[in-house]
Design a protein around this motif. Sequence first.
Motif, mmCIF file in Angstrom:
data_model
loop_
_atom_site.group_PDB
_atom_site.id
_atom_site.type_symbol
_atom_site.label_atom_id
_atom_site.label_comp_id
_atom_site.label_asym_id
_atom_site.label_seq_id
_atom_site.Cartn_x
_atom_site.Cartn_y
_atom_site.Cartn_z
ATOM 1 N N LEU A 108 18.362 -5.606 -2.396
ATOM 2 C CA LEU A 108 16.945 -5.961 -2.363
ATOM 3 C C LEU A 108 16.592 -6.682 -3.653
ATOM 4 C CD1 LEU A 108 13.926 -5.803 -1.467
ATOM 5 C CD2 LEU A 108 13.865 -3.537 -2.563
ATOM 6 N N LYS A 109 16.054 -7.883 -3.524
ATOM 7 C CA LYS A 109 15.515 -8.597 -4.679
ATOM 8 C C LYS A 109 14.008 -8.431 -4.630
ATOM 9 C CE LYS A 109 17.366 -12.316 -6.296
ATOM 10 N NZ LYS A 109 17.841 -13.715 -6.517
ATOM 11 N N LEU A 110 13.481 -7.506 -5.435
ATOM 12 C CA LEU A 110 12.047 -7.239 -5.504
ATOM 13 C C LEU A 110 11.494 -7.914 -6.746
ATOM 14 C CD1 LEU A 110 9.419 -5.805 -4.685
ATOM 15 C CD2 LEU A 110 10.261 -3.771 -5.910
ATOM 16 N N ARG A 111 10.618 -8.889 -6.553
ATOM 17 C CA ARG A 111 10.048 -9.642 -7.666
ATOM 18 C C ARG A 111 8.569 -9.268 -7.804
ATOM 19 N NH1 ARG A 111 11.924 -15.854 -7.002
ATOM 20 N NH2 ARG A 111 10.089 -15.839 -5.629
ATOM 21 N N MET A 112 8.249 -8.537 -8.853
ATOM 22 C CA MET A 112 6.873 -8.160 -9.145
ATOM 23 C C MET A 112 6.237 -9.280 -9.953
ATOM 24 S SD MET A 112 6.608 -5.259 -7.599
ATOM 25 C CE MET A 112 4.979 -4.773 -8.202
ATOM 26 N N GLN A 113 5.226 -9.920 -9.385
ATOM 27 C CA GLN A 113 4.665 -11.137 -9.958
ATOM 28 C C GLN A 113 3.363 -10.836 -10.714
ATOM 29 O OE1 GLN A 113 6.524 -13.588 -9.986
ATOM 30 N NE2 GLN A 113 7.788 -13.654 -8.150
ATOM 31 N N PRO A 114 3.372 -10.929 -12.052
ATOM 32 C CA PRO A 114 2.188 -10.586 -12.850
ATOM 33 C C PRO A 114 0.991 -11.476 -12.524
ATOM 34 C CG PRO A 114 4.146 -10.748 -14.243
ATOM 35 C CD PRO A 114 4.524 -11.301 -12.907
ATOM 36 N N GLY A 115 -0.169 -10.840 -12.361
ATOM 37 C CA GLY A 115 -1.419 -11.569 -12.196
ATOM 38 C C GLY A 115 -1.759 -11.989 -10.783
ATOM 39 N N TYR A 116 -0.815 -11.863 -9.843
ATOM 40 C CA TYR A 116 -1.058 -12.328 -8.482
ATOM 41 C C TYR A 116 -1.631 -11.218 -7.604
ATOM 42 C CZ TYR A 116 1.247 -16.725 -9.477
ATOM 43 O OH TYR A 116 1.569 -17.957 -10.008
ATOM 44 N N ASP A 117 -2.527 -11.623 -6.671
ATOM 45 C CA ASP A 117 -3.177 -10.667 -5.792
ATOM 46 C C ASP A 117 -2.541 -10.701 -4.404
ATOM 47 O OD1 ASP A 117 -4.121 -13.025 -4.676
ATOM 48 O OD2 ASP A 117 -6.183 -12.770 -5.386
ATOM 49 N N HIS A 118 -3.314 -10.377 -3.370
ATOM 50 C CA HIS A 118 -2.803 -10.253 -2.004
ATOM 51 C C HIS A 118 -3.061 -11.504 -1.158
ATOM 52 C CE1 HIS A 118 -1.160 -7.466 0.980
ATOM 53 N NE2 HIS A 118 -2.085 -7.835 1.857
ATOM 54 N N SER A 119 -3.652 -12.521 -1.749
ATOM 55 C CA SER A 119 -4.194 -13.645 -0.985
ATOM 56 C C SER A 119 -3.152 -14.742 -0.736
ATOM 57 C CB SER A 119 -5.374 -14.256 -1.740
ATOM 58 O OG SER A 119 -4.907 -14.963 -2.881
ATOM 59 N N TYR A 120 -3.602 -15.785 -0.018
ATOM 60 C CA TYR A 120 -2.742 -16.935 0.208
ATOM 61 C C TYR A 120 -2.564 -17.798 -1.036
ATOM 62 C CZ TYR A 120 -1.389 -16.376 5.012
ATOM 63 O OH TYR A 120 -0.783 -15.923 6.153
ATOM 64 N N PHE A 121 -3.354 -17.588 -2.059
ATOM 65 C CA PHE A 121 -3.052 -18.223 -3.350
ATOM 66 C C PHE A 121 -1.702 -17.709 -3.859
ATOM 67 C CE2 PHE A 121 -7.776 -18.196 -3.278
ATOM 68 C CZ PHE A 121 -7.977 -19.570 -3.275
ATOM 69 N N PHE A 122 -1.470 -16.415 -3.672
ATOM 70 C CA PHE A 122 -0.190 -15.790 -4.027
ATOM 71 C C PHE A 122 0.926 -16.272 -3.103
ATOM 72 C CE2 PHE A 122 2.204 -11.945 -2.416
ATOM 73 C CZ PHE A 122 3.235 -11.985 -3.342
ATOM 74 N N ILE A 123 0.687 -16.194 -1.809
ATOM 75 C CA ILE A 123 1.722 -16.556 -0.839
ATOM 76 C C ILE A 123 2.160 -18.006 -1.014
ATOM 77 C CG2 ILE A 123 2.237 -16.827 1.621
ATOM 78 C CD1 ILE A 123 0.112 -14.602 2.090
ATOM 79 N N SER A 124 1.210 -18.921 -1.100
ATOM 80 C CA SER A 124 1.550 -20.336 -1.197
ATOM 81 C C SER A 124 2.301 -20.659 -2.484
ATOM 82 C CB SER A 124 0.291 -21.199 -1.090
ATOM 83 O OG SER A 124 -0.613 -20.926 -2.149
ATOM 84 N N THR A 125 2.074 -19.870 -3.542
ATOM 85 C CA THR A 125 2.766 -20.096 -4.812
ATOM 86 C C THR A 125 4.272 -19.899 -4.677
ATOM 87 O OG1 THR A 125 0.820 -19.407 -6.075
ATOM 88 C CG2 THR A 125 2.945 -19.345 -7.218
ATOM 89 N N PHE A 126 4.664 -18.920 -3.876
ATOM 90 C CA PHE A 126 6.082 -18.572 -3.757
ATOM 91 C C PHE A 126 6.681 -18.950 -2.408
ATOM 92 C CE2 PHE A 126 4.145 -15.744 -6.892
ATOM 93 C CZ PHE A 126 4.923 -16.060 -7.997
#
Length: 286
Positions: free
Chosen positions: A248-266
């Motif tokens: 499992l590659k679990l990447r905890m991303q600082p500062g990001y929330d639950h929204s599509y701003f987060f999803i689209s970033t990655f």
Amino acid sequence: MSIKTVSTAKSHGGVQSVHSHASEACGCDMTFAVFVPPQAEEGPCPVLWYLSGLTCTHANVVEKGEYRRMAAELGLIVVCPDTSPRGAHVPDEKDNWQFGSGAGFYVDASEAPYDTNYRMYSYVVEELPRIVSANFPADMNRQSIFGHSMGGHGALTIALRNPKRFRSCSAFAPIVHPSDADWSARAFERYLGPNQADWRTHDACSLIEDGYRFSEFLVDQGKADSFLEDGLKPWLLEEACRKAGIPLKLRMQPGYDHSYFFISTFMDDHLRWHAQRLGMLEGDVT
């Protein structure tokens, strides 16, 4: 297998379309979106399934996910189903965002009156793949799956239960142990009954505990996600995978929330990760 085309639009050399059809699994009309990349003009392309989260339809990721540029570059077909059955005859609670319309949880309900329509597992795993295979230039021998939140839960459980079908599985902020989360446990009881033993085949951590296996997972989770502590709990998946020996590659991303701003970033990272495992790229891409 008959489908109705609702809309089409050219994008990044490919075609983004939306379709509807009468679903046998869900007992109502269902809507789904498909992006076909330009490479499909030369032959069938691999299929990447994206499952959306609570309150969403197919449209959320289509409008805000920003996946088409990379999907066109890589040559991926991206299929985006709806999240639940819909219609005046479908049982619903319009004032409850955690149950009913938009909250199918990708389970096959066993409890009346929901068992007639809420059969999203069968829809995503059986019915919609037949429709995609019959109507689009899809290489069904190369499939992968990912999703967000409730859809991340769906992607994990579907991959664990169908490891020979999917080459890879990833998720954005998935509900990893829905039996233990308030927003899903209440829905599970009504869809699947009060016996929690019956919930285990729709719970990623429980499936792993019960011996189900998948080759590996990629999970991105925002550290500023307001649902992190109460509903998502990625550390439970991390512990289950550690005990089972599942990478499992679990990447905890600082500062990001639950929204599509987060999803689209990655999103690009996930598309490249799947493309590598579908045999379209070489080397580690995340």
